[in-house]
Write a protein that holds these residues in place. Structure first.
Motif, PDB file in Angstrom:
ATOM      1  N   PRO A 107       1.373  -4.530   7.151  1.00 52.71           N
ATOM      2  CA  PRO A 107       0.097  -4.903   6.510  1.00 52.71           C
ATOM      3  C   PRO A 107      -0.983  -5.124   7.544  1.00 52.71           C
ATOM      4  CG  PRO A 107       1.854  -6.471   6.002  1.00 52.71           C
ATOM      5  CD  PRO A 107       2.403  -5.446   6.901  1.00 52.71           C
ATOM      6  N   GLN A 108      -2.208  -4.652   7.251  1.00 52.57           N
ATOM      7  CA  GLN A 108      -3.337  -4.748   8.165  1.00 52.57           C
ATOM      8  C   GLN A 108      -4.093  -6.054   8.015  1.00 52.57           C
ATOM      9  OE1 GLN A 108      -4.301  -2.408  10.390  1.00 52.57           O
ATOM     10  NE2 GLN A 108      -2.662  -0.980   9.897  1.00 52.57           N
ATOM     11  N   ASN A 109      -4.050  -6.670   6.908  1.00 43.18           N
ATOM     12  CA  ASN A 109      -4.890  -7.819   6.651  1.00 43.18           C
ATOM     13  C   ASN A 109      -4.208  -9.153   6.905  1.00 43.18           C
ATOM     14  OD1 ASN A 109      -3.154  -7.716   4.563  1.00 43.18           O
ATOM     15  ND2 ASN A 109      -4.681  -7.573   2.947  1.00 43.18           N
ATOM     16  N   LEU A 110      -3.161  -9.186   7.599  1.00 37.49           N
ATOM     17  CA  LEU A 110      -2.497 -10.452   7.922  1.00 37.49           C
ATOM     18  C   LEU A 110      -3.220 -11.114   9.079  1.00 37.49           C
ATOM     19  CD1 LEU A 110       1.318  -9.700   7.784  1.00 37.49           C
ATOM     20  CD2 LEU A 110       0.030 -11.146   6.284  1.00 37.49           C
ATOM     21  N   LYS A 111      -3.443 -12.423   8.964  1.00 33.49           N
ATOM     22  CA  LYS A 111      -4.069 -13.154  10.045  1.00 33.49           C
ATOM     23  C   LYS A 111      -3.011 -14.016  10.709  1.00 33.49           C
ATOM     24  CE  LYS A 111      -8.502 -13.357   7.875  1.00 33.49           C
ATOM     25  NZ  LYS A 111      -9.561 -14.191   7.384  1.00 33.49           N
TER      26      LYS A 111
END
Length: 188
Positions: free
Chosen positions: A183-187
């Motif tokens: 996933p790209q939107n994990l912080k």
């Protein structure tokens, strides 16, 4: 004058006879060295031949009786040692042949060991030695011939393709059927 020569001749004959007996004793003692080497190697055939020559030499009636008795006992002791050594070596070779599954060689060495054991018993081997050899021959008899050389019904040949173990590591450059999704939107 003639009488004195005869006395000296008799003393010379006795001296010559004594020297011959001493030379015979030295020859017998050197024959024991040969017998000892053959016995240490476990070579029963050569030990028997050397013992036969020594026994023939010991039949000389002019040798001292204690010397001949001692040497005859020593000949028997060396022959016993030769047969015991040959038996032990044949038992060891039989066990080794059984371990590598060479059944013919194992059977041949068991046969030789039994023959050598009979020779050792003939020369009065201790009972412990006989029991120990019987145990070694029993081990040799039961060793080998158990493991199959190829596939069997119980363990058939495994022809299934090998499965890759992907649980241990991940190599992104490795081509796989499906790539894991990150996933790209994990912080973090």
């Amino acid at each position: 004058m003639f009488g004195m020569g005869k006395k000296d001749g008799g003393a010379e004959k006795e001296e010559a006879e004594r020297k011959r007996i001493e030379a015979t004793m030295v020859s017998i003692d050197s024959g024991f060295d040969h017998l000892r080497h053959h016995a240490e190697a476990g070579n029963t055939e050569r030990s028997e031949a050397a013992a036969k020559r020594l026994v023939e030499s010991l039949k000389n009636p002019k040798l001292p009786p204690p010397y001949t008795k001692d040497r005859r006992n020593a000949v028997d002791a060396f022959l016993l040692h030769a047969y015991m050594k040959a038996t032990a070596l044949a038992c060891k070779r039989a066990i080794d042949a059984g371990m590598i599954d060479d059944i013919e060689k194992r059977s041949e060495n068991i046969k030789k060991a039994r023959e050598f054991l009979a020779g050792a018993v003939k020369y009065k081997a201790p009972p412990d030695f006989k029991r120990q050899c019987e145990r070694m021959l029993e081990v040799a008899t039961f060793s080998g011939g158990v493991k199959a050389k190829g596939p069997t019904k119980a363990k058939p040949l495994d022809t299934a393709p090998k499965v890759k173990d992907r649980a241990k590591h991940y190599d992104p450059n490795e081509e796989t059927e499906e790539k894991p999704v990150i996933p790209q939107n994990l912080k973090i």
